[in-house]
Write a protein that holds these residues in place. Structure first.
Motif, PDB file in Angstrom:
ATOM      1  N   THR A  81      18.400   3.632  15.866  1.00 37.66           N
ATOM      2  CA  THR A  81      17.174   4.203  16.399  1.00 37.66           C
ATOM      3  C   THR A  81      16.296   3.090  16.958  1.00 37.66           C
ATOM      4  O   THR A  81      16.514   1.901  16.712  1.00 37.66           O
ATOM      5  N   VAL A  82      15.280   3.490  17.706  1.00 35.61           N
ATOM      6  CA  VAL A  82      14.333   2.510  18.250  1.00 35.61           C
ATOM      7  C   VAL A  82      13.712   1.703  17.134  1.00 35.61           C
ATOM      8  O   VAL A  82      13.494   0.491  17.247  1.00 35.61           O
ATOM      9  N   GLY A  83      13.468   2.349  15.982  1.00 36.12           N
ATOM     10  CA  GLY A  83      12.856   1.668  14.847  1.00 36.12           C
ATOM     11  C   GLY A  83      13.815   0.843  14.014  1.00 36.12           C
ATOM     12  O   GLY A  83      13.398   0.195  13.046  1.00 36.12           O
ATOM     13  N   GLY A  84      15.117   0.863  14.322  1.00 34.40           N
ATOM     14  CA  GLY A  84      16.058   0.003  13.624  1.00 34.40           C
ATOM     15  C   GLY A  84      16.958   0.694  12.623  1.00 34.40           C
ATOM     16  O   GLY A  84      17.810   0.048  12.006  1.00 34.40           O
ATOM     17  N   THR A  85      16.820   2.004  12.422  1.00 37.04           N
ATOM     18  CA  THR A  85      17.698   2.722  11.510  1.00 37.04           C
ATOM     19  C   THR A  85      19.115   2.782  12.086  1.00 37.04           C
ATOM     20  O   THR A  85      19.300   3.117  13.250  1.00 37.04           O
ATOM     21  N   GLU A  86      20.093   2.476  11.260  1.00 31.51           N
ATOM     22  CA  GLU A  86      21.480   2.440  11.712  1.00 31.51           C
ATOM     23  C   GLU A  86      22.277   3.615  11.135  1.00 31.51           C
ATOM     24  O   GLU A  86      22.117   3.970   9.961  1.00 31.51           O
ATOM     25  N   VAL A  87      23.116   4.207  11.962  1.00 34.74           N
ATOM     26  CA  VAL A  87      23.986   5.297  11.544  1.00 34.74           C
ATOM     27  C   VAL A  87      25.386   4.999  12.079  1.00 34.74           C
ATOM     28  O   VAL A  87      25.562   4.732  13.265  1.00 34.74           O
ATOM     29  N   LYS A  88      26.370   5.063  11.197  1.00 27.42           N
ATOM     30  CA  LYS A  88      27.733   4.737  11.585  1.00 27.42           C
ATOM     31  C   LYS A  88      28.509   5.996  11.976  1.00 27.42           C
ATOM     32  O   LYS A  88      28.424   7.026  11.318  1.00 27.42           O
ATOM     33  N   TYR A  89      29.281   5.865  13.048  1.00 26.47           N
ATOM     34  CA  TYR A  89      30.074   6.957  13.577  1.00 26.47           C
ATOM     35  C   TYR A  89      31.530   6.549  13.750  1.00 26.47           C
ATOM     36  O   TYR A  89      31.834   5.390  14.075  1.00 26.47           O
ATOM     37  N   LEU A  90      32.417   7.519  13.569  1.00 22.79           N
ATOM     38  CA  LEU A  90      33.786   7.435  14.070  1.00 22.79           C
ATOM     39  C   LEU A  90      33.915   8.448  15.190  1.00 22.79           C
ATOM     40  O   LEU A  90      33.510   9.610  15.027  1.00 22.79           O
ATOM     41  N   PHE A 112      20.404  19.559  12.057  1.00 25.66           N
ATOM     42  CA  PHE A 112      21.526  19.133  11.228  1.00 25.66           C
ATOM     43  C   PHE A 112      21.077  18.638   9.851  1.00 25.66           C
ATOM     44  O   PHE A 112      21.788  17.894   9.180  1.00 25.66           O
ATOM     45  N   SER A 113      19.886  19.085   9.422  1.00 23.02           N
ATOM     46  CA  SER A 113      19.354  18.604   8.148  1.00 23.02           C
ATOM     47  C   SER A 113      20.263  18.951   6.982  1.00 23.02           C
ATOM     48  O   SER A 113      20.279  18.241   5.967  1.00 23.02           O
ATOM     49  N   ASN A 114      21.020  20.029   7.099  1.00 21.56           N
ATOM     50  CA  ASN A 114      21.940  20.402   6.027  1.00 21.56           C
ATOM     51  C   ASN A 114      23.394  20.345   6.490  1.00 21.56           C
ATOM     52  O   ASN A 114      24.253  21.035   5.945  1.00 21.56           O
ATOM     53  N   ALA A 115      23.662  19.537   7.487  1.00 22.82           N
ATOM     54  CA  ALA A 115      24.995  19.539   8.087  1.00 22.82           C
ATOM     55  C   ALA A 115      26.004  18.738   7.285  1.00 22.82           C
ATOM     56  O   ALA A 115      27.142  19.163   7.109  1.00 22.82           O
ATOM     57  N   LEU A 116      25.619  17.568   6.797  1.00 23.01           N
ATOM     58  CA  LEU A 116      26.591  16.649   6.215  1.00 23.01           C
ATOM     59  C   LEU A 116      26.640  16.756   4.701  1.00 23.01           C
ATOM     60  O   LEU A 116      25.608  16.728   4.031  1.00 23.01           O
ATOM     61  N   ASN A 117      27.822  16.838   4.173  1.00 20.80           N
ATOM     62  CA  ASN A 117      28.001  16.831   2.731  1.00 20.80           C
ATOM     63  C   ASN A 117      28.118  15.406   2.213  1.00 20.80           C
ATOM     64  O   ASN A 117      28.000  15.157   1.033  1.00 20.80           O
ATOM     65  N   THR A 118      28.384  14.460   3.104  1.00 21.59           N
ATOM     66  CA  THR A 118      28.420  13.053   2.712  1.00 21.59           C
ATOM     67  C   THR A 118      26.993  12.557   2.557  1.00 21.59           C
ATOM     68  O   THR A 118      26.058  13.112   3.097  1.00 21.59           O
ATOM     69  N   LYS A 119      26.825  11.478   1.807  1.00 23.77           N
ATOM     70  CA  LYS A 119      25.508  10.969   1.470  1.00 23.77           C
ATOM     71  C   LYS A 119      25.285   9.637   2.163  1.00 23.77           C
ATOM     72  O   LYS A 119      25.773   8.609   1.724  1.00 23.77           O
ATOM     73  N   GLN A 120      24.587   9.643   3.279  1.00 19.62           N
ATOM     74  CA  GLN A 120      24.456   8.432   4.073  1.00 19.62           C
ATOM     75  C   GLN A 120      23.193   7.667   3.689  1.00 19.62           C
ATOM     76  O   GLN A 120      22.100   8.198   3.693  1.00 19.62           O
ATOM     77  N   ILE A 121      23.368   6.409   3.367  1.00 20.15           N
ATOM     78  CA  ILE A 121      22.224   5.544   3.100  1.00 20.15           C
ATOM     79  C   ILE A 121      21.869   4.848   4.401  1.00 20.15           C
ATOM     80  O   ILE A 121      22.693   4.181   5.000  1.00 20.15           O
ATOM     81  N   VAL A 122      20.643   5.020   4.842  1.00 21.18           N
ATOM     82  CA  VAL A 122      20.185   4.392   6.071  1.00 21.18           C
ATOM     83  C   VAL A 122      19.478   3.091   5.723  1.00 21.18           C
ATOM     84  O   VAL A 122      18.524   3.075   4.966  1.00 21.18           O
TER      85      VAL A 122
END
Length: 944
Positions: free
Chosen positions: A678-687, A858-868
């Motif tokens: 994100t612009v603020g520096g939050t990282e999210v990993k994708y495959l 997508f607030s309830n989309a992922l069952n995985t627990k992502q630490i940002v």
């Protein structure tokens, strides 16, 4: 003495995203609640049809000053008028009071390099100027045409879409006080000495303006491109200004297909008495998703020429054709279609059968299956009974069908391709569809119900749909006062959402710039027709992406297949020179490499048109050496670094046995790893799982193993394959058109393929880190989407976007070019957990279709627990599992000290944190968790 120290604190907020388990929620392309309104003054690509003369008119007065600039936005049909020309936008020829005091701004034809085509024409003062501009206009495309009489330079300039198209020496005589009252959409020759219809503008007029100002080239260009307006209406020299595009033509599409065969259709409509030609579709399911007449089980209720009601009932079935798939992938016999026009009254009926009366008219059409006929009721009275005339058509009428597509109200589902839409040209007050054939008494009873919102399936057994339109919706002209949804009062919950007829628009809000918590993903749907018909549009598309990447905070770009236009369809072998050309491949790899040069991550997948062999002919397998030669050999180190794994790690030999022989990795099935920030520096990993058209069982098994590895279970998975969804919102299957198994190489015993339904069953639903799927392949004017729940409770959004059949630009084989340069832009907000989707054309800098601007939560989309991760704190644990122990350590940036972390659940309840040396741990609850850490800035502490 004790000193007090001012401590600067900061909170590092870490969101552990957990899905709440629940049932399946499915929707089909539902418009989000976010802003969809048109900005005031926005250019909408729609206009008034002048072809019949009904909408043409004469101005009240002559012009009061010298005419210097004339502008019009037109879309011509290519049909000639009574003079054998294409008509007048503004003209005064033969006006009774004119003498020679007039001009005609019109369209005629001219030969260029041995080819005749439509051109702009300026006729001034009885032939003193008679200029046919040597510039061909394409039929059915919008053009902004400007004539500027520069009296100081003694020249006339013609501009088309803001660019100079021609120059003419001399400006003609001045007309200081024109006495002629000019016409719009024709001149005065009709009915005077030549005959009605001789000068009509044969097409649509979007905008027209006459001014005494001499517009500069910059002003013309700026008005057309920069300001999204054709002209500035505040021009001090403006003597006439009319915008016919204030509202876009709209229609509504049901969210769901019917579940049973419909047998009764009712509607209250209002058609003006002047509407005597074809009046359009009241409700219908006809669709041409993959070429003309490609729908299956079609039902249309229309009003045709003369104001007569018409019903089409076509139980067409597609099937495999020997040796190849035919161009439509279905066999349709017109004699086996029940197509009935109610132009003959029943005995004793004394009313009119035409419904273009200018009054509210209730109609009902009932299928009488046992007697092989249809009945038409007008205002509750039986007016006509009509049966088809051939045995095949009667058999079609007696065949029960459930249309493949959802019903549209106010139009059917034909595409902007060649502008085949059939919008209803009057008002629609209400519509209803029943699975039962209503009796005459029931029809009369329904007609007499004043408040149609009271009709429901409890009162009327078999009622499947019931829509009542409000006063604005009835006109089928969209504006920002519209209610975007039609409520289904039947009780079946099948609401309808608003769509527009392929109109471009500019929204009010800044939709492009990424905010603090946002980044952008881009999908590039099928570019095959764009690069074939006008490859420069493809270049503009990618240049725009590069130029705007920083403002969007672009993370990566994903192609959806059919990069180029591959092998010809059967019967089109004569145009092989335009198919699968070296130029197309060179253009597209050069465009994708533009992204590489500026550091934008990207991937492109293989569509059915990107294989070497004729996939429609004999089963030759699925070799794609040409694709690998371009998209394998040109891999940069930047792109290679994002690849997790190739399927089977295979290599392809290019140009075997020649001096140019070289090897590349087989790129047909590849998995990439990207990090979005994100612009603020939050990282999210994708495959990104990028798989070929009609992926095999073996490839799916390989992809499943990779994304299940421990190091990737916390990654969000984006699965892209060329064909997953169909245009009706369902996963494609054996009964939907143009699926992998319908192609010749699918018949080979050693090739196993999966359609969309099989991919869901065997792959997509089985992974709790599956996030989004995307596909192309099926041309559609609007983005299609659905949401489903995987086995582990995670929500998966699937989308389809493909602009190959949208055409406003270019030219193929003498017809308007396919494939507007459309891209799907997805702006992701990690704070609100929303993705905002936009369908954008970088060439005209506009969005396409109000229905294509929507929001996914997508607030309830992922069952995985992502630490940002926070910028100032590093964590050594990046995921947790509900009910298990989550361990992490805190590592402060240089110059900072950290307090013990505080963990709270979604309701603000404290979660116990255990510390063991430098390691912290807690038990993962079954909801979202935040971790806050007090950060002490040591640089602001002054020791005593």
């Amino acid at each position: 003495m004790v000193k007090k120290y001012s401590l600067i604190t900061a909170l590092a907020l870490i969101m552990l995203v957990c899905a709440t388990l629940g049932g399946v929620f499915a929707t089909t392309n539902k418009v989000g609640a976010s802003s969809n309104k048109l900005a005031a003054g926005t250019r909408v690509y729609s206009g008034v049809n002048m072809s019949t003369g009904a909408n043409a008119y004469q101005l009240d007065t002559g012009f009061t000053s010298n005419v210097k600039t004339m502008e019009a936005m037109v879309r011509l049909t290519g049909t000639k008028n009574g003079l054998g020309r294409y008509g007048v936008a503004v003209g005064g020829c033969y006006a009774s009071e004119n003498g020679n005091n007039y001009f005609n701004f019109e369209f005629s034809s001219i030969e260029i390099n041995g080819v005749w085509g439509i051109c702009p024409r300026l006729y001034w003062n009885d032939g003193e100027i008679n200029w046919l501009v040597p510039y061909h206009l394409t039929t059915w495309s919008w053009y902004h045409v400007t004539f500027v009489r520069d009296t100081s330079a003694n020249k006339i300039y013609c501009y088309v879409n803001g660019d100079l198209a021609g120059t003419h020496d001399g400006v003609g005589q001045e007309i200081p006080m024109p006495t002629a009252k000019h016409y719009i959409g024709r001149d005065a020759r009709d009915g005077v000495s030549i005959g009605t219809g001789s000068s009509y503008l044969m097409g649509y007029l979007n905008y027209v303006s006459v001014s005494s100002s001499i517009m500069s080239a910059t002003q013309v260009k700026d008005g057309f491109v920069t300001n999204k307006r054709v002209v500035d209406s505040t021009d001090s020299g403006a003597m006439y200004y009319k915008d016919f595009s204030e509202k876009a033509q709209s229609y509504f599409r049901a969210e769901q297909r019917l579940t049973a065969t419909p047998n009764t259709f009712t509607a209250t409509i209002n058609l003006p008495t002047s509407q005597s030609w074809y009046s359009g579709v009241i409700m219908g399911t006809f669709s041409d998703d993959h070429g003309a007449s490609n729908s299956r089980d079609v039902i249309n209720l229309e009003v045709t020429t003369g104001g007569y009601v018409r019903i089409i009932w076509d139980p067409s079935k597609f099937e495999r054709v020997t040796n190849y798939m035919n161009s439509n992938n279905l066999l349709t016999d017109p004699e086996n279609t029940a197509d009935v026009v109610f132009d003959t009254p029943v005995s004793g009926y004394t009313g009119a059968l035409n419904v273009n009366t200018g009054k509210d008219t209730h109609i009902a059409v009932v299928r009488d299956r046992s007697n092989g006929c249809f009945h038409l009721y007008i205002n509750g009275v039986l007016a006509s009974t009509k049966a088809p005339t051939t045995a095949g058509a009667i058999n079609a009428l007696k065949t029960n069908i459930i249309p493949l597509h959802q019903f549209a109200i106010g139009r059917d589902l034909r595409l902007a391709l060649a502008h085949r839409q059939a919008p209803f040209l009057g008002q629609i007050k209400d519509v209803a569809i029943y699975s039962t054939p209503l009796s005459a008494n029931q029809i009369t009873e329904e007609y007499n119900v004043t408040d149609k919102t009271t009709l429901n399936k409890t009162v009327y057994s078999g009622l499947m749909l019931n829509y009542v339109l409000d006063s604005n919706q009835q006109t089928l002209k969209y504006d920002d006062s519209y209610s975007k949804t039609l409520t289904d009062y039947s009780g079946n919950g099948n609401n309808a959402f608003v769509c527009t007829n392929g109109d471009y628009f500019v929204p009010e809000e800044d939709w492009l710039t990424a905010g603090e918590d946002e980044y952008t993903l881009i999908y590039v749907p099928d570019t095959q027709c764009t690069v074939r018909s006008n490859y420069t549009l493809s270049n503009i598309m990618f240049d725009w992406i590069v130029d705007n990447a920083e403002e969007m905070n672009l993370s990566f770009v994903m192609g959806l297949g059919d990069i180029i236009d591959g092998v010809p369809l059967p019967g089109d072998e004569t145009i092989t020179s335009e198919i699968n050309t070296q130029q197309q491949w060179d253009v597209m790899i050069a465009n994708y490499e533009k992204l590489t040069k500026v550091g934008i991550n990207w991937n492109a997948i293989v569509g059915n048109h990107d294989y070497d062999d004729n996939y429609l002919g004999v089963p030759n397998g699925r070799k794609a050496d040409i694709y690998n030669e371009h998209f394998g050999a040109n891999l940069s180190s930047q792109k290679l670094s994002s690849i997790v794994e190739f399927y089977n790690n295979q290599e392809i030999t290019i140009n075997p046995g020649s001096t140019d022989e070289f090897k590349v990795k087989d790129m047909l099935n590849v998995i990439y790893e990207y990090t979005a920030t994100t612009v603020g520096g939050t990282e999210v990993k994708y495959l990104v799982v990028a798989l070929e058209f009609g992926v095999s069982d073996d490839v799916l098994a390989w992809a499943s193993e990779v994304i299940s590895r421990p190091e990737y279970v916390n990654h969000r998975v984006l699965f892209n394959s060329h064909s997953i969804l169909f245009s009706n919102g369902e996963f494609n299957n054996a009964y939907t058109l143009a699926n992998p198994e319908h192609y010749a190489w699918a018949w080979s015993a050693d090739i196993n393929l999966n359609n969309g339904s099989q991919m869901w069953d065997e792959f997509i639903q089985n992974h709790d880190n599956m996030f989004l799927t995307a596909s192309g392949h099926i041309g559609t004017d609007f983005n299609i989407s659905r949401q489903d729940t995987g086995k582990y409770g995670n929500k998966v959004l699937s989308t389809l976007c493909d602009g190959q059949s949208t055409k406003y630009y270019g030219d193929i084989d003498g017809v308007p070019g396919w494939g507007d340069p459309l891209i799907q832009i997805a702006r992701v907000n990690e704070k609100t957990k929303q993705i905002k989707y936009y369908y954008f054309n970088p060439v005209n800098n506009m969005l396409f279709g109000v229905e294509n601007q929507w929001t996914y939560d997508f607030s309830n989309a992922l069952n995985t627990k992502q630490i940002v991760k926070d910028k100032n704190v590093n964590y050594d644990k990046e995921y947790g599992t509900i009910g298990e122990n989550v361990e992490f350590t805190l590592n402060a940036q240089s110059g900072y000290a950290l307090s013990k972390p505080i963990v709270k659940d979604l309701n603000g309840k404290d979660i116990t944190v255990t510390q063991n040396g430098e390691t912290y741990s807690f038990v993962m609850p079954n909801n979202r968790v935040s971790i806050s850490v007090e950060t002490l800035d040591l640089s602001n502490i002054t020791l005593p």
